[in-house]
Design an enzyme around this catalytic site. Structure first.
Site, mmCIF file in Angstrom:
data_model
loop_
_atom_site.group_PDB
_atom_site.id
_atom_site.type_symbol
_atom_site.label_atom_id
_atom_site.label_comp_id
_atom_site.label_asym_id
_atom_site.label_seq_id
_atom_site.Cartn_x
_atom_site.Cartn_y
_atom_site.Cartn_z
ATOM 1 C CG MET A 12 -1.775 1.273 1.328
ATOM 2 S SD MET A 12 -2.920 1.278 2.727
ATOM 3 C CE MET A 12 -1.766 1.383 4.111
ATOM 4 C CG ASN A 38 14.019 -13.735 1.079
ATOM 5 O OD1 ASN A 38 13.442 -12.935 1.814
ATOM 6 N ND2 ASN A 38 14.398 -14.933 1.499
ATOM 7 C CB SER A 105 4.595 2.106 12.689
ATOM 8 O OG SER A 105 3.382 2.043 13.400
ATOM 9 C CB SER A 106 2.383 6.423 15.387
ATOM 10 O OG SER A 106 1.240 5.633 15.136
ATOM 11 C CB CYS A 107 3.092 0.941 16.963
ATOM 12 S SG CYS A 107 4.377 0.127 15.996
ATOM 13 C CE1 TYR A 134 5.713 -3.506 11.503
ATOM 14 C CE2 TYR A 134 4.682 -1.795 12.816
ATOM 15 C CZ TYR A 134 5.147 -2.255 11.601
ATOM 16 O OH TYR A 134 5.058 -1.452 10.488
ATOM 17 C CE LYS A 138 8.313 -0.899 10.346
ATOM 18 N NZ LYS A 138 8.924 -0.704 9.023
ATOM 19 C CG HIS A 177 -3.582 -2.103 10.200
ATOM 20 N ND1 HIS A 177 -2.756 -2.478 9.158
ATOM 21 C CD2 HIS A 177 -2.812 -2.116 11.316
ATOM 22 C CE1 HIS A 177 -1.532 -2.697 9.620
ATOM 23 N NE2 HIS A 177 -1.540 -2.493 10.919
ATOM 24 C CD1 TRP A 200 -13.291 -7.947 17.177
ATOM 25 C CD2 TRP A 200 -11.070 -7.917 17.423
ATOM 26 N NE1 TRP A 200 -12.818 -9.189 16.823
ATOM 27 C CE2 TRP A 200 -11.462 -9.200 16.968
ATOM 28 C CE3 TRP A 200 -9.725 -7.661 17.650
ATOM 29 C CZ2 TRP A 200 -10.540 -10.228 16.754
ATOM 30 C CZ3 TRP A 200 -8.810 -8.681 17.416
ATOM 31 C CH2 TRP A 200 -9.218 -9.954 16.975
ATOM 32 N NE ARG A 207 -5.254 2.942 18.137
ATOM 33 C CZ ARG A 207 -5.428 2.911 19.461
ATOM 34 N NH1 ARG A 207 -5.771 4.022 20.097
ATOM 35 N NH2 ARG A 207 -5.247 1.793 20.139
#
Length: 316
Positions: A12, A38, A105-107, A134, A138, A177, A200, A207
């Protein structure tokens, strides 16, 4: 002619960056699929860089997924993401690539970080447990960029986007997601005339969402900044830049917006037995906005575009 390699060009984010770069006729884009190269294999990556003339690199390759995927495959998330980043960045260094952009990523930020989250909050507290592997991968990527810059004076840059969605997203039932997952769920509920849909969690967490084409414009903007300008925005030990809209929305409100756009008129129920994750995660994007970039796609417009993409991909 500038040769630019996009790692993860068929995902994406990578495909969106490719669309943005394709507007410049003086750019030639190099792409590789997972079957062609790979990225976890160091020898293959080294050979690829040795055999191709590359001027700039965008690292958009990653193993990604939602809460279910992160909880189910933690070993794969930390191993594959660290290996991909390590192999690419070291090959960029050895090949004297002039400029690299690493996407995180903001995580990466602590679960209880002060809101809105500024770049200097990195490593200031414990991570959200559901996606810790994850996030650590990052963070390692960010610190790898900084380490090469400090030791070798390379120009490796990092951007940390908020939650992304849009064209080319993963609409899988278990891997998706929030937004693509809800699009699929409400679409199927409408098609099958379901009286209710379960979402969920409690619906209370908030968010921040950014349409992927807005991120692509931010990435090219950051890459086009003069090196001194980029260094003036950051510092050697905190060199990443947040990319977001600056506003968040509750999962409950988001669910109703998606249901309305899709045309689902049944009841929406929230499954409180499922985890909420972090209750609030809004990032501070003042650095990039002060450099002249602003997002342009609203959440409603973005979801309409995403739903159109889902319909197209769903029919294939």
């Amino acid at each position: 002619m500038k040769n630019i390699y996009i790692a993860g060009a068929y995902g994406m984010v990578g495909s969106s960056i490719a669309r943005a770069l394709n507007q410049d006729k003086n750019i030639k884009i190099l792409k590789t699929s997972s079957t062609e190269l790979n990225l976890i294999n160091q020898e293959e990556v080294t050979n690829f860089f040795n055999n191709n003339k590359i001027d700039e690199v965008y690292i958009a390759a990653a193993k990604v997924g939602g809460i279910y995927a992160n909880n189910t495959y933690p070993a794969e998330f930390i191993y594959k993401n660290i290996m991909m980043t390590s192999n690419i960045l070291n090959s960029c260094f050895e090949s004297n690539i002039s400029k690299v952009l690493y996407l995180g990523s903001s995580c990466i930020y602590p679960k209880h970080a002060e809101q809105p989250i500024s770049e200097d909050m990195l490593l200031s507290g414990k991570l959200e447990s559901t996606n810790e592997p994850y996030a650590i991968a990052k963070i390692a990527g960010i610190k790898m960029c900084e380490s090469y810059n400090r030791q070798y004076n390379t120009d490796f840059r990092s951007v940390m986007p908020c939650n992304l969605y849009g064209k080319g997203d993963n609409y899988g039932e278990k891997e998706s997601h929030v937004i693509p997952g809800l699009i699929r769920r409400f679409h199927e509920a409408k098609q099958n005339n379901y009286k209710s849909v379960f979402v969920w969690g409690s619906g209370k967490p908030k968010r921040e969402f950014l349409y992927v084409d807005d991120l692509a414009s931010a990435c090219t903007h950051i890459m086009n900044l003069d090196k001194k300008n980029y260094q003036n925005l950051t510092n050697p030990m905190c060199s990443h830049i947040n990319v977001g809209k600056g506003v968040d929305i509750s999962i409950k409100d988001l669910s109703y917006i998606i249901a309305k756009i899709i045309g689902y008129k049944g009841e929406i129920k929230f499954d409180t037995s499922m985890p909420d994750g972090t209750m609030k995660k809004l990032i501070n994007s003042n650095l990039i906005k002060n450099s002249g970039w602003v997002p342009s796609i609203s959440i409603e417009s973005g979801i309409k575009l995403a739903y159109k993409d889902f319909i197209t991909s769903h029919r294939k």
